[in-house]
Design a protein around this motif. Structure first.
Motif, PDB file in Angstrom:
ATOM      1  N   GLU A   1      56.441  36.721  11.885  1.00 55.48           N
ATOM      2  CA  GLU A   1      55.152  36.003  12.406  1.00 55.48           C
ATOM      3  C   GLU A   1      53.973  36.487  11.328  1.00 55.48           C
ATOM      4  O   GLU A   1      53.167  35.648  11.233  1.00 55.48           O
ATOM      5  CB  GLU A   1      54.840  36.388  13.877  1.00 55.48           C
ATOM      6  CG  GLU A   1      55.717  35.791  14.773  1.00 55.48           C
ATOM      7  CD  GLU A   1      55.226  35.983  15.982  1.00 55.48           C
ATOM      8  OE1 GLU A   1      54.474  37.218  16.413  1.00 55.48           O
ATOM      9  OE2 GLU A   1      56.034  35.996  17.206  1.00 55.48           O
TER      10      GLU A   1
ATOM     11  N   THR B   1      48.710  33.669  15.499  1.00 53.34           N
ATOM     12  CA  THR B   1      49.970  34.030  15.985  1.00 53.34           C
ATOM     13  C   THR B   1      49.732  34.842  17.344  1.00 53.34           C
ATOM     14  O   THR B   1      49.234  35.972  17.108  1.00 53.34           O
ATOM     15  CB  THR B   1      51.130  34.529  15.068  1.00 53.34           C
ATOM     16  OG1 THR B   1      51.195  33.755  14.053  1.00 53.34           O
ATOM     17  CG2 THR B   1      52.275  34.703  15.781  1.00 53.34           C
TER      18      THR B   1
ATOM     19  N   GLN C   1      60.531  30.823  16.748  1.00 51.56           N
ATOM     20  CA  GLN C   1      59.169  30.337  17.450  1.00 51.56           C
ATOM     21  C   GLN C   1      58.881  28.722  16.783  1.00 51.56           C
ATOM     22  O   GLN C   1      58.942  28.770  15.491  1.00 51.56           O
ATOM     23  CB  GLN C   1      57.867  31.339  17.297  1.00 51.56           C
ATOM     24  CG  GLN C   1      58.293  32.484  18.193  1.00 51.56           C
ATOM     25  CD  GLN C   1      58.505  32.396  19.644  1.00 51.56           C
ATOM     26  OE1 GLN C   1      57.851  31.606  20.433  1.00 51.56           O
ATOM     27  NE2 GLN C   1      59.096  33.563  20.312  1.00 51.56           N
TER      28      GLN C   1
END
Length: 447
Positions: A102, A108, A148
């Motif tokens: 990430e 995020t 994700q």
């Protein structure tokens, strides 16, 4: 035995129950529990450290209903089982892997914290659930988090309007896609051992054809002197200013004008490979790093190789010294011809010296940047990067007659005097071609 001793034995026997006493089912009833007496009188044999379950279920006489903090601290100090430790380590590794994917973007969302198990109450302690141990084949495997979904952006391309293009350029994923592993996957599989990518060159071939036919309007003389097949060395003067285009134009001229459309590979200077992206781009377009080993490998494969013996001194000539050949190094191209018995074609390129006339060069403090010098031209650095764009001068390429060195053997490559004499002979031939072509030229812009 005395009377007192006999009296004590009778009292003890009368206090013990009779062996003949039976219960209601007819079984014997033990009136004396020897094991219970041994258990209360003899210390137990075994580990003296309390187990984790004992600590969880321990409710001493000093524990009170409000003393939950003390009991929670005792539970935290209890050693965990190996299976639980392994599970915690795997969870931490998975969380670190997810954080690295990430990045450090503020948008995020942070990973959700793991749920905490409440401490058991002192009156009704509940046993902790046991985690089953993973199989041996999966103990070393790190669980990968599910990917994700990427955050939606207003623009998907760097040049689109909105903040999406700027966000994509500033993110590291953009550069991974362009020049990382994703970019490597888009390359052709036909890349040779020197890095030449035919699909990459084909992508920029319209630009090279435009420069050759419309911008520089190149004229070629003596192209028939290049053999249709077999190894050969083309030796040319080096010109073109800070960014030498002569190698690309020479390759384009041989491909377009030669009847066999031969493929020419040219040797590039070392400093090009210290520039950002320049070395990789030149390799993919057909250039090869200049050294004896690379040249011999190309010639052994029957390739047509172009060399520029002037090197950096050729592209660093001032405007007042244009078309005056510099020293040809130590004659490395002559040694190649002698060792491999390769013919040599002299070549003169006229018009490139005026494309970027060099007025002055700054040679101080340039080694730290990996550059031989910083050029000063009429347009650079006044116009910034646009000052490096060459002027549309008219170019002419003149290929001379083939030179052979068959009368000398491969051992002649170690003769320094012979190598220097042959090198000077080739230099004089190319200088004569330059003077002849310049005498025939009427205009720098129209030829």
């Amino acid at each position: 035995m005395s009377e007192s001793d006999q009296r004590n034995d009778q009292d003890t026997a009368s206090s013990l129950p009779s062996v003949d006493e039976r219960d209601g089912n007819g079984g014997l009833v033990a009136g004396y529990d020897l094991e219970e007496e041994i258990a209360t009188a003899v210390a137990p044999i075994g580990p003296t450290e309390p187990s984790r379950d004992a600590l969880l279920h321990f409710d001493g006489p000093s524990s009170a209903p409000g003393d939950e903090a003390a009991q929670s601290s005792r539970i935290q100090r209890a050693p965990a089982s190996p299976e639980e430790l392994e599970r915690q380590i795997l969870e931490l590794e998975a969380r670190l892997d997810q954080m690295m994917r990430e990045g450090k973007s503020a948008s995020t969302p942070a990973p959700a914290p793991s749920p905490k198990v409440p401490a058991p109450s002192p009156k009704a302690p509940a046993p902790s659930p046991k985690v089953p141990a993973p199989p041996p084949s999966a103990r070393n495997a790190v669980p990968r988090p599910e990917p994700q979904p990427a955050a939606t952006e207003t623009a998907s391309e760097p040049g689109d309007a909105g903040d999406g293009g700027t966000t994509e350029i500033l993110s590291s994923d953009y550069y991974h896609r362009q020049w990382g592993r994703d970019g490597m996957r888009r390359r052709a599989e036909e890349v040779d051992e020197f890095g030449f990518d035919p699909h990459y060159e084909e992508r920029y071939m319209p630009l090279f054809n435009f420069l050759y036919r419309n911008y520089f309007r190149v004229e070629v003389d003596g192209i028939h002197n290049i053999p249709a097949e077999g190894r050969c060395i083309v030796v040319s003067n080096h010109s073109g200013g800070p960014i030498p285009y002569d190698g690309l134009m020479l390759r384009t001229a041989v491909r377009r004008e030669h009847p066999s459309q031969r493929e020419l590979r040219w040797l590039a200077e070392d400093f090009v490979y210290y520039l950002p992206f320049a070395g990789t781009i030149m390799n993919r377009l057909g250039a090869v790093r200049a050294c004896q080993e690379n040249a011999e490998r190309l010639l052994s494969a029957g390739k047509l190789v172009a060399v520029f013996p002037e090197g950096v001194k050729g592209i660093g000539k001032l405007y007042r010294d244009r078309y005056k050949l510099q020293r040809f190094g130590r004659g490395g191209f002559i040694r190649l011809c002698l060792r491999t018995r390769t013919p040599l074609i002299p070549c003169a390129i006229v018009g490139a010296e005026e494309a970027n006339p060099l007025l002055h060069r700054v040679e101080h403090l340039t080694r730290a940047l990996g550059l031989p010098y910083i050029p000063i031209t009429p347009t650079f650095p006044a116009l910034g990067p646009l000052g490096l764009v060459p002027a549309p001068t008219k170019w002419r390429m003149h290929f001379g007659e083939k030179l052979h060195f068959d009368e000398y053997g491969p051992e002649a490559a170690d003769d320094e005097i012979l190598v220097a004499r042959l090198s000077e002979r080739v230099r004089a031939t190319i200088q004569g071609l330059l003077d002849q072509t310049l005498s025939e030229r009427k205009s720098v812009w129209f030829g």
